[in-house]
Design an enzyme around this catalytic site. Structure first.
Site, PDB file in Angstrom:
ATOM      1  N   ASP A   1       0.817  -1.203   0.000  1.00 20.21           N
ATOM      2  CA  ASP A   1       0.000   0.000   0.000  1.00 20.21           C
ATOM      3  C   ASP A   1       0.864   1.273   0.000  1.00 20.21           C
ATOM      4  OD1 ASP A   1      -2.866   0.869   0.431  1.00 20.21           O
ATOM      5  OD2 ASP A   1      -1.962   1.854   2.169  1.00 20.21           O
TER       6      ASP A   1
ATOM      7  N   HIS B   1     -10.340  -1.044  -5.832  1.00 15.74           N
ATOM      8  CA  HIS B   1     -11.309  -0.665  -4.798  1.00 15.74           C
ATOM      9  C   HIS B   1     -11.312   0.836  -4.499  1.00 15.74           C
ATOM     10  CE1 HIS B   1      -7.425  -0.990  -2.964  1.00 15.74           C
ATOM     11  NE2 HIS B   1      -7.863  -0.351  -1.900  1.00 15.74           N
TER      12      HIS B   1
ATOM     13  N   GLU C   1       1.892  -0.319  -4.769  1.00  9.69           N
ATOM     14  CA  GLU C   1       0.921   0.683  -5.195  1.00  9.69           C
ATOM     15  C   GLU C   1       1.657   2.012  -5.241  1.00  9.69           C
ATOM     16  OE1 GLU C   1      -3.332   2.711  -3.916  1.00  9.69           O
ATOM     17  OE2 GLU C   1      -1.729   2.472  -2.473  1.00  9.69           O
TER      18      GLU C   1
HETATM   19  C1  GLC Z   1      -4.306   2.958  -0.703  1.00  7.87           C
HETATM   20  C2  GLC Z   1      -5.498   2.027  -0.651  1.00  7.87           C
HETATM   21  C3  GLC Z   1      -6.678   2.798  -0.177  1.00  7.87           C
HETATM   22  C4  GLC Z   1      -6.385   3.338   1.193  1.00  7.87           C
HETATM   23  C5  GLC Z   1      -5.110   4.152   1.215  1.00  7.87           C
HETATM   24  C6  GLC Z   1      -4.626   4.383   2.599  1.00  7.87           C
HETATM   25  O1  GLC Z   1      -4.451   3.933  -1.669  1.00  7.87           O
HETATM   26  O2  GLC Z   1      -5.694   1.419  -1.882  1.00  7.87           O
HETATM   27  O3  GLC Z   1      -7.846   2.023  -0.167  1.00  7.87           O
HETATM   28  O4  GLC Z   1      -7.455   4.137   1.628  1.00  7.87           O
HETATM   29  O5  GLC Z   1      -4.064   3.501   0.547  1.00  7.87           O
HETATM   30  O6  GLC Z   1      -4.141   3.199   3.158  1.00  7.87           O
END
Ligand code: GLC
Length: 544
Positions: free
Chosen positions: A210, A343, A273
């Protein structure tokens, strides 16, 4: 626990399926999906025959204990399972059942922050001299109580919250309840590395990481410069770039150290990510040494920057530009990693449905995603053409309303059949269902369904080395089209053609390609006359 096969590079040929555990299958009648539900539905994902989707790995959005302020991205215990989802025994069973079917399991690793209820943060906030104080990012107020810097929370408002008890601000790049960890403290890094080891010891095959690009920030937490990209239509600055808290130069070193931990376990994979330009994304692979992450998401088919609300148009020139940009940036030996949905964003069809033709575009997009050189990630429900669901105000769950209604519309329960509970639950579901007509049962035996198209595309991709392991060469093609060839030595090449035009197009193609293997628009277009392909509006085809 064993892993399915000894090939440490399995992930290079994989198709990964993202499960949002709250919304996949409820088995205990609380309206919330659970791990047993995922186990019960594994045959749908891969039962070893062509009746199932045939994916190679699943990634589970967070399953850990959490106050669920950000639906699991606020972890309060890295080494457990949230009771909504089951327990450790259920997780062990899920891993074993997946492996039994040759399916790998990726968990979500959330390194940038924890929940404010995590014991580490409770200690940290208890006093200025607590040994864990420096595990998070605390700063005294500036003159007149001023915020420590101008950083903004991704969910809106300042990234700082004042803590009365100790008279300092703490940093949270997301919700107030998600304080940022201080990765410049070696104890934090060690503790988080141990979290990585914990689940790999239990047999998981890797992680989706993440917002990994935010874990290491400017050492002095310098202000972010105002970025001209983020102005409203009147020219007013509405946000700052993330120069000093995202893709900051030494985050790439922290990522290499994460890779070292992953490498302690053969055959595991880490996908980050990340957000930014093609070059910023590609740097996460670790340069020519490829000693960074195995994969870094490139979300540009969804959106171009992480904060503007503008979504990527379904337009050939844009798509071509993304493929070229990624191909040029990713270091030799690395593979791009695309997703068309997740998501955090509206579903594909809902993003491209202004004229009611979102489903046609979605069908063509399957052939793009699975035809391009990359490790593709599919978001649950996209394979049956699920759309965003209108959620009544009083049922909205997502606290991150930075996109007015938040992300709930794309997180609704998987639709297994047309019954009132959609085969998902016997109770009131945590989020409302979509229209009953969109469901697995209605499509599973229909060869013209979008589900069958996914199944066929995954099967053919698996059979054709050019598709799962080949090079990719983009060819010149008329406006409104994208054309590329996939080649693997010793195997037949595959041509991928896509049209985003709303009128039929004929495009010149290399004469060697004369057989249509798969087309997004059934019935199959007539076999192409040599050197020419007729593409109906908004379609794509694979040719051999
Ligand atoms: C990432 C996740 C998201 C979350 C954020 C904070 O972007 O995909 O769902 O809210 O990180 O952890």
């Amino acid at each position: 626990m064993t892993t399915p096969s000894a090939d440490p590079h399995w992930w290079r040929r994989a198709v990964v399926y993202q499960v949002y555990p709250r919304s996949f299958q409820d088995t205990n009648g609380d309206g919330i999906g659970d791990l047993q539900g995922i186990i019960d539905r594994l045959d749908y994902l891969n039962d070893g025959t062509h009746r199932s989707l045939g994916i190679d790995a699943i990634w589970l959005s967070p399953t850990f204990p959490s106050p669920m302020k950000d639906f699991g991205y606020d972890v309060s215990d890295h080494r457990g399972v949230h009771p909504d989802f089951g327990d450790m025994a259920a997780m062990d069973r899920l891993i074993a059942e997946c492996h039994h079917r040759g399916v790998r399991v990726l968990l979500d690793f959330v390194p940038n922050h924890t929940s404010d209820q995590h014991p580490w943060f409770r200690e940290s906030r208890s006093s200025c001299d607590n040994p864990k104080r420096d595990w998070y990012i605390w700063r005294p107020p500036g003159p007149g109580g001023a915020l420590p810097n101008n950083w903004l929370s991704a969910f809106g408002g300042p990234a700082w919250t004042f803590d009365d008890a100790t008279g300092e601000y703490y940093l949270h790049s997301f919700l107030t309840e998600q304080p940022d960890l201080n990765w410049r403290n070696p104890e934090v890094e060690r503790a988080m590395h141990d979290v990585l080891r914990f689940w790999m010891d239990r047999g998981i095959d890797g992680y989706r990481i993440d917002v990994v690009g935010m874990i290491v920030k400017h050492p002095e937490l310098a202000d972010n410069p105002v970025d001209t990209l983020y102005r409203d239509p009147a020219g007013q600055a509405i946000g700052f770039s993330r120069k000093n808290n995202q893709n900051y130069h030494d985050v790439y070193d922290a990522v290499r150290r994460i890779r070292c931990v992953i490498d302690e376990y053969p055959g595991r994979v880490a996908v980050g990510e990340v957000f930014g330009t093609h070059d910023e994304i590609a740097r996460y692979y670790g340069g020519d040494a490829l000693d960074g992450l195995h994969l870094a998401f490139n979300f540009k088919f969804i959106h171009d920057t992480d904060r503007r609300d503008g979504y990527t148009p379904w337009d050939a020139a844009t798509i071509r530009g993304i493929l070229l940009g990624a191909e040029q940036a990713v270091p030799p030996g690395g593979l791009p990693c695309y997703a068309l949905a997740n998501h955090d964003r509206p579903r594909f069809i809902s993003r491209h449905n202004e004229d009611g033709r979102g489903l046609e575009r979605a069908r063509a997009a399957v052939l793009l995603l699975l035809g391009a050189r990359n490790v593709p990630f599919l978001y649950y429900g996209e394979e049956i053409g699920m759309t965003d669901v209108d959620i009544p105000e009083d049922r909205l769950q997502d606290p991150a309303r930075f996109r007015s209604i938040g992300r709930d519309p794309a997180r609704t329960p998987m639709q297994w059949d047309a019954t009132p509970g959609r085969g998902f639950s016997t109770a009131e579901p945590w989020l409302p269902y979509g229209p009953p007509s969109i469901n697995v049962a209605a499509q599973v035996d229909d060869p013209a369904s979008i589900l069958a198209l996914h199944r066929d595309a995954i099967r053919i991709r698996k059979q054709e080395p050019a598709l799962h392991s080949g090079t990719m060469e983009l060819l010149e093609s008329p406006p409104g089209t994208v054309l590329f060839v996939r080649r693997a030595e010793g195997h037949r090449p595959i041509l991928v053609a896509l049209s985003t035009a709303t009128e039929p197009l004929a495009l010149p193609i290399p004469p060697a390609f004369s057989t249509i293997l798969l087309a997004s628009d059934p019935p199959l277009p007539a076999p192409p006359p040599r050197g020419r392909l007729n593409l109906p509006p908004l379609t794509a085809a694979w040719l051999a």
